[in-house]
Design a protein around this motif. Structure first.
Motif, PDB file in Angstrom:
ATOM      1  N   THR A 110       2.405   1.540  -3.461  1.00 29.35           N
ATOM      2  CA  THR A 110       1.397   2.014  -4.412  1.00 29.35           C
ATOM      3  C   THR A 110       1.123   3.501  -4.241  1.00 29.35           C
ATOM      4  O   THR A 110       0.977   4.266  -5.214  1.00 29.35           O
ATOM      5  N   LYS A 111       1.070   3.913  -2.979  1.00 30.62           N
ATOM      6  CA  LYS A 111       0.828   5.331  -2.699  1.00 30.62           C
ATOM      7  C   LYS A 111       1.968   6.199  -3.209  1.00 30.62           C
ATOM      8  O   LYS A 111       1.744   7.263  -3.817  1.00 30.62           O
TER       9      LYS A 111
ATOM     10  N   GLU B  32       1.625   8.963  -6.108  1.00 32.87           N
ATOM     11  CA  GLU B  32       1.983  10.367  -5.882  1.00 32.87           C
ATOM     12  C   GLU B  32       3.020  10.848  -6.901  1.00 32.87           C
ATOM     13  O   GLU B  32       2.917  11.934  -7.466  1.00 32.87           O
TER      14      GLU B  32
ATOM     15  N   ALA C 192       0.840  -1.213   0.000  1.00 31.51           N
ATOM     16  CA  ALA C 192       0.000   0.000   0.000  1.00 31.51           C
ATOM     17  C   ALA C 192       0.871   1.258   0.000  1.00 31.51           C
ATOM     18  O   ALA C 192       0.581   2.236  -0.722  1.00 31.51           O
TER      19      ALA C 192
END
Length: 309
Positions: free
Chosen positions: A255-256, A260, A252
């Motif tokens: 992925t973040k 971004e 996660a």
């Protein structure tokens, strides 16, 4: 004259040497005159202690008797207890001569073998009588010392003479001129057939106990093994769960971060995705792809070729 003197001297020397005898240490001597034992004025047997002594030559002869303590080993014999059980008893006796006159007459001239035959017979009868009054437990435990003491006293004293208690009992060993010094039991065993049956029963009992112990041990081992497997499965499942949670949290975050960064540079995001697509497409895994070179798929590759030119 010289020959006569020599002959007389030899005869006198022979008579003189025949008139003396030596009793060695550990022996006692009794003198026999015409086959009868010499006695003193009190009608007691003359017993000669170790040393040099005088006797009448030719008329008196000397019989040496062993005054030391003798040990007689008895052959193991079968005896019956009070509860009618058989025992094999191995024993020995220590004895010595206490009346040399009686001993000489009772044994036919002081024969030790004859004395031990008589002693063994009386000892066997007395021991058989005493063991017949006791049970096995009394014989092999606290009564063993009392047993030998009773046999010893019975051999030396015999049964009580009610008519004249001071006289020597004819059933005792004193009547043979023998004193029993000690009686000992070396070993007490069961007969072979009985001991084999007992050993087989003990072996069967021990084997049954061993089987029971082994089965109980196997049962406990299975319980411990099942408990350990259960704990291992719980620990592994918990570890897998925590690993998946950590992995998901990491993915996660990745992925973040990608989202971004790619949102800030979308062109760079498309470029990286195209490179990955090129890499996966051009691997030598036997797949064939047919596509025109002016397709948008080769957009960045065509630009790189143009740039190189």
């Amino acid at each position: 004259m010289n020959k006569v003197f020599i002959c007389l001297s030899s005869i006198l020397l022979f008579l003189f040497s025949s008139s003396f005898f030596v009793v060695k240490e550990g022996e006692r001597g009794i003198v026999l005159q015409f086959g009868r034992v010499l006695r003193n004025h009190e009608q007691k047997t003359l017993v000669y202690n170790p040393g040099l002594h005088f006797k009448l030559p030719f008329l008196e002869t000397v019989k040496m008797l062993d005054a030391r303590i003798h040990t007689m080993d008895n052959q193991a014999d079968r005896f019956v207890t009070k509860e009618k059980k058989d025992l094999i008893v191995d024993s020995y006796i220590k004895w010595r001569i206490n009346d040399f006159n009686r001993y000489y007459l009772a044994t036919g001239g002081g024969d030790i073998f004859q004395a031990e035959v008589l002693l063994k017979r009386k000892f066997s009868d007395r021991l058989r009588s005493e063991i017949g009054c006791l049970n096995v437990k009394e014989i092999v435990t606290d009564s063993r010392g009392r047993l030998t003491t009773d046999v010893l006293n019975a051999l030396n004293k015999g049964t009580i003479n009610l008519e004249k208690a001071s006289s020597i009992n004819v059933n005792s060993m004193n009547a043979l001129g023998i004193q029993v010094v000690d009686v000992r039991i070396k070993q007490i065993n069961l007969p072979v057939e009985v001991s084999d049956a007992i050993y087989n029963r003990m072996r069967a009992e021990r084997e049954a106990v061993a089987r029971s112990q082994r089965s109980q041990g196997q049962e406990k081992a299975e319980k411990l093994r099942a408990t350990a497997d259960y704990k291992v499965s719980i620990i592994l499942s918990q570890a897998k769960k925590e690993a998946l949670i950590i992995k998901g949290q990491g993915e996660a975050i990745i992925t973040k971060l990608f989202a971004e960064n790619f949102s800030n540079e979308p062109y760079f995001y498309y470029f990286v995705r195209s490179l990955r697509a090129y890499e996966n497409s051009f691997k030598n895994n036997g797949n064939i792809m047919l596509i025109t070179s002016d397709n948008d798929f080769f957009k960045y590759m065509n630009k790189m070729i143009t740039f190189e030119k």
